[in-house]
Design a protein around this motif. Structure first.
Motif, PDB file in Angstrom:
ATOM      1  N   GLN A   1     -14.227   2.170   4.886  1.00  0.00           N
ATOM      2  CA  GLN A   1     -13.601   0.855   4.800  1.00  0.00           C
ATOM      3  C   GLN A   1     -12.728   0.685   3.565  1.00  0.00           C
ATOM      4  O   GLN A   1     -12.041  -0.324   3.435  1.00  0.00           O
ATOM      5  N   CYS A   2     -12.717   1.669   2.650  1.00  0.00           N
ATOM      6  CA  CYS A   2     -11.899   1.577   1.441  1.00  0.00           C
ATOM      7  C   CYS A   2     -11.040   2.824   1.282  1.00  0.00           C
ATOM      8  O   CYS A   2     -11.486   3.948   1.557  1.00  0.00           O
ATOM      9  N   LEU A   3      -9.827   2.628   0.827  1.00  0.00           N
ATOM     10  CA  LEU A   3      -8.942   3.724   0.431  1.00  0.00           C
ATOM     11  C   LEU A   3      -8.795   3.665  -1.087  1.00  0.00           C
ATOM     12  O   LEU A   3      -8.329   2.662  -1.627  1.00  0.00           O
ATOM     13  N   GLU A   4      -9.202   4.738  -1.761  1.00  0.00           N
ATOM     14  CA  GLU A   4      -9.177   4.776  -3.224  1.00  0.00           C
ATOM     15  C   GLU A   4      -8.188   5.835  -3.699  1.00  0.00           C
ATOM     16  O   GLU A   4      -8.064   6.902  -3.091  1.00  0.00           O
ATOM     17  N   PHE A   5      -7.488   5.540  -4.791  1.00  0.00           N
ATOM     18  CA  PHE A   5      -6.538   6.487  -5.363  1.00  0.00           C
ATOM     19  C   PHE A   5      -6.384   6.189  -6.847  1.00  0.00           C
ATOM     20  O   PHE A   5      -6.799   5.131  -7.344  1.00  0.00           O
ATOM     21  N   VAL A   6      -5.772   7.140  -7.561  1.00  0.00           N
ATOM     22  CA  VAL A   6      -5.552   7.013  -9.002  1.00  0.00           C
ATOM     23  C   VAL A   6      -4.053   6.881  -9.246  1.00  0.00           C
ATOM     24  O   VAL A   6      -3.289   7.810  -8.948  1.00  0.00           O
ATOM     25  N   PRO A   7      -3.589   5.754  -9.766  1.00  0.00           N
ATOM     26  CA  PRO A   7      -2.148   5.567 -10.005  1.00  0.00           C
ATOM     27  C   PRO A   7      -1.651   6.417 -11.173  1.00  0.00           C
ATOM     28  O   PRO A   7      -2.362   6.632 -12.157  1.00  0.00           O
TER      29      PRO A   7
ATOM     30  N   LEU B   1       0.831  -1.206   0.000  1.00  0.00           N
ATOM     31  CA  LEU B   1       0.000   0.000   0.000  1.00  0.00           C
ATOM     32  C   LEU B   1       0.865   1.255   0.000  1.00  0.00           C
ATOM     33  O   LEU B   1       0.561   2.230  -0.707  1.00  0.00           O
ATOM     34  N   ASN B   2       1.942   1.247   0.762  1.00  0.00           N
ATOM     35  CA  ASN B   2       2.842   2.402   0.793  1.00  0.00           C
ATOM     36  C   ASN B   2       3.399   2.711  -0.588  1.00  0.00           C
ATOM     37  O   ASN B   2       3.410   3.869  -1.033  1.00  0.00           O
ATOM     38  N   ARG B   3       3.892   1.687  -1.287  1.00  0.00           N
ATOM     39  CA  ARG B   3       4.487   1.902  -2.601  1.00  0.00           C
ATOM     40  C   ARG B   3       3.466   2.448  -3.596  1.00  0.00           C
ATOM     41  O   ARG B   3       3.782   3.342  -4.390  1.00  0.00           O
ATOM     42  N   GLU B   4       2.268   1.918  -3.556  1.00  0.00           N
ATOM     43  CA  GLU B   4       1.268   2.346  -4.532  1.00  0.00           C
ATOM     44  C   GLU B   4       0.755   3.750  -4.240  1.00  0.00           C
ATOM     45  O   GLU B   4       0.592   4.561  -5.164  1.00  0.00           O
TER      46      GLU B   4
ATOM     47  N   LEU C   1      -3.693   7.905   6.430  1.00  0.00           N
ATOM     48  CA  LEU C   1      -3.421   7.186   7.671  1.00  0.00           C
ATOM     49  C   LEU C   1      -4.149   5.849   7.642  1.00  0.00           C
ATOM     50  O   LEU C   1      -5.342   5.787   7.339  1.00  0.00           O
ATOM     51  N   THR C   2      -3.433   4.781   7.956  1.00  0.00           N
ATOM     52  CA  THR C   2      -4.030   3.451   7.988  1.00  0.00           C
ATOM     53  C   THR C   2      -3.864   2.860   9.379  1.00  0.00           C
ATOM     54  O   THR C   2      -2.843   3.073  10.042  1.00  0.00           O
TER      55      THR C   2
ATOM     56  N   VAL D   1       1.885  11.598   0.360  1.00  0.00           N
ATOM     57  CA  VAL D   1       1.714  11.587  -1.091  1.00  0.00           C
ATOM     58  C   VAL D   1       2.399  12.828  -1.656  1.00  0.00           C
ATOM     59  O   VAL D   1       1.919  13.939  -1.467  1.00  0.00           O
ATOM     60  N   PRO D   2       3.539  12.676  -2.326  1.00  0.00           N
ATOM     61  CA  PRO D   2       4.235  13.848  -2.878  1.00  0.00           C
ATOM     62  C   PRO D   2       3.357  14.589  -3.887  1.00  0.00           C
ATOM     63  O   PRO D   2       2.529  13.986  -4.579  1.00  0.00           O
TER      64      PRO D   2
END
Length: 275
Positions: free
Chosen positions: A81-87, A61-64, A251-252, A271-272
């Protein structure tokens, strides 16, 4: 001739009972010692298994998340309950983009790296300031492109072609453009963590979880999660937007439990603002 006296050799009843009692005490002591050693070994194995599971999902999760599009991180689903992001696949510097009141255009010139794009990369993003603009793909922040004529030379501009004329909302202060993939989600469901990919923008079920279809990848990442099965029910994900003083934060909090062994991982992911 004198008669030899014969002596009978054996145990008396008292001696036999004494020996049995002593053996019983020794057997009880040895059994207790072995049981304690076995339990300690089992507990250590459970603890090691929990730590290994937690490290795997946290590191992945950290890397992504660290390579996610700035301001794309958000929580979805019941109780976050979900963490969503755009790679992000690649980034580039554009020479010019169509921004109102300019005329729309179906192409953009960029200076990009020589690497090829992934097959799943179908979108570009310019100056996304919040997650609402990112996940509403018609907002003028995210646009779908048709093809890229990659010059494979940083000295020669490449061309991004769109299926129709488009307009972006605003210019990026650094003229930065991102090539992005569809969203990815990590979700805590019951006692497991799943990774969703390929469901696209805006495809969710009524509970807020990503919709599962033929193109959706749903992969089990970890088991024995206890966030939703204990009295101290705490949301596993929290997000904080970027400010002028710091980058965006995710934060997880994962609690893993197995056979009375518990391991809690509290993790902070930055997140840079640039990849």
């Amino acid at each position: 001739m004198p008669q030899l006296r014969r002596y009978q050799q054996g145990f008396t009843l008292v001696e036999l009972v004494t020996v049995i009692v002593i053996l019983g005490v020794l057997a009880t002591s040895i059994t207790s010692f072995l049981r304690f050693g076995t339990k300690s070994s089992t507990d250590a194995a459970d603890r090691e298994a929990l730590i290994s599971t937690a490290r795997f999902v946290v590191e992945r999760l950290n890397r992504e998340v660290r390579h996610a599009l700035p301001n794309s991180i958000r929580t979805i689903g019941d109780n976050n309950q979900c963490l969503e992001f755009v790679p992000i696949d690649k980034s580039a510097i554009y020479l010019d983009i169509p921004v109102a009141p300019e005329a729309p255009s179906n192409s953009v010139k960029v200076v990009m790296l020589e690497d090829l794009l992934k097959a799943t990369t179908k979108y570009v993003s310019v100056y996304a300031l919040n997650s609402n603009d990112i996940y509403a793909t018609s907002s003028g922040v995210i646009e779908t492109f048709a093809s890229v004529n990659n010059s494979r030379d940083k000295q020669v501009p490449s061309t991004i072609n769109f299926a129709s004329n488009i307009l972006f909302n605003t210019e990026s202060p650094t003229s930065r453009l991102y090539f992005i993939e569809p969203p990815v989600s990590y979700c805590v469901e019951s006692k497991s963590i799943f990774r969703y990919q390929g469901y696209g923008f805006g495809n969710y079920v009524s509970s807020g979880l990503p919709s599962v279809s033929a193109t959706t990848s749903r992969v089990l990442m970890a088991e024995d999660i206890a966030n939703y099965s204990t009295s101290d029910n705490v949301a596993p994900f929290r997000t904080f937007p970027a400010t002028l003083q710091r980058n965006g934060l995710a934060l997880t909090r994962f609690k893993f439990a197995r056979n009375l062994e518990e391991v809690v991982f509290n993790n902070e992911i930055q997140v840079p603002n640039v990849p």
